[in-house]
Design a protein around this motif. Structure first.
Motif: not given
Length: 305
Positions: A269, A273, A277-278, A282
């Motif tokens: 990304r 991160w 968003t993890v 991810a």
């Protein structure tokens, strides 16, 4: 019948009073090695001390026409481990091969494991492999040759119930072996691991409270310790001079090259991160490549052949 694959090499085998260690010691002797048979003669739980097992194997080797000497020092103490290597030097004048086989079990589910159960297993397996290997390393460096064969386990490489102490030690041994291989390659010293599948006195302490556990043990009884010895002898020989830093498994008549951890999949990304968003990017992207929570028996789930 005596032959010469490791002719006149001086080999230390720890925990060689029975089981896998005994068969490796005998096999080394049959191929011309001079063997230090180390065993403290303790129970599977590491209790007691008895000179009998080591000397009995020495007697077997001498009956074959080979050369051997008994040693009853504990691998779990630095000074005692140094005496094991010292026995090789004093008796035969050198040391060429170290087989780190000594071990004990203190199986217990993790949430019930005591500090003593943790410490004792780590001390024999991981510290023991380090202490004996370290004691031999100065001789190996000076003579610019030497071989280490360490015993790891799929309990550490894959996983098993009730063996956090044993698994941690055995996975640690795999890393120890790789580090030795890297650090001592320039001295022509090699280091490899074997993950043995074999019925032994130590494995005999596995619980058989359920039909499934009993069936597993019955399968394991087919896998005799003698099946492990050929790999150990081959790795010790000069003919395997290009083999180092590897992990093998031996299961009855099967030999496996085991994988070592490498990247499986990645996500990127550009802006970096955040925890959010993890979770949203991810982990979902990586999830299809997650490893199952499996055990050794789930991976090696067919009957030995």
């Amino acid at each position: 019948m005596m032959s010469s694959m490791v002719q006149d090499k001086v080999v230390v085998v720890t925990g060689a009073g029975g089981g896998i260690g005994r068969d490796i010691a005998l096999a080394m002797a049959r191929e011309g090695a001079k063997v230090v048979v180390n065993d403290i003669g303790a129970s599977v739980a590491g209790e007691g001390k008895n000179e009998g097992p080591a000397q009995a194997v020495v007697n077997e080797i001498k009956a074959l026409g080979g050369q051997a000497v008994a040693n009853t020092d504990s691998v779990s103490d630095r000074a005692a481990a140094a005496r094991i290597i010292g026995t090789a030097i004093e008796t035969f004048g050198r040391i060429d091969v170290v087989v780190n086989n000594a071990g004990i079990l203190r199986d217990r589910f993790f949430h019930k494991m005591s500090d003593e159960e943790w410490d004792s297993v780590i001390k024999v397996h991981l510290y023991g492999s380090y202490y004996v290997s370290r004691a031999a390393s100065a001789h190996f460096k000076e003579q610019e040759s030497g071989v280490y064969v360490h015993m790891t386990s799929t309990s550490g490489l894959v996983g098993n119930f009730g063996q956090a102490n044993y698994a941690a030690a055995k996975l640690g041994i795999a890393a120890l072996s790789k580090s030795i291989a890297l650090d001592m390659q320039k001295f022509n010293v090699r280091s490899n691991c074997i993950a043995p599948f074999a019925w032994s006195r130590m494995i005999g302490s596995i619980p058989t409270d359920t039909p499934e556990e009993q069936a597993r043990v019955d399968r394991m009884k087919q896998m005799t310790p003698a099946k492990i010895a050929p790999m150990a002898v081959a790795l010790a020989s000069d003919s395997a001079k290009d083999v180092t830093g590897q992990i093998f498994a031996v299961r009855n008549n099967e030999i496996f090259l085991m994988s070592q951890p490498r990247p499986v999949r990645s996500v990127h990304r550009g802006e970096g991160w955040t925890p959010q968003t993890v979770l949203t990017h991810a982990l979902p992207a990586l999830k299809k490549s997650f490893f199952d929570l499996d055990r050794s028996g789930d991976v090696f789930n067919w009957d030995p052949v």
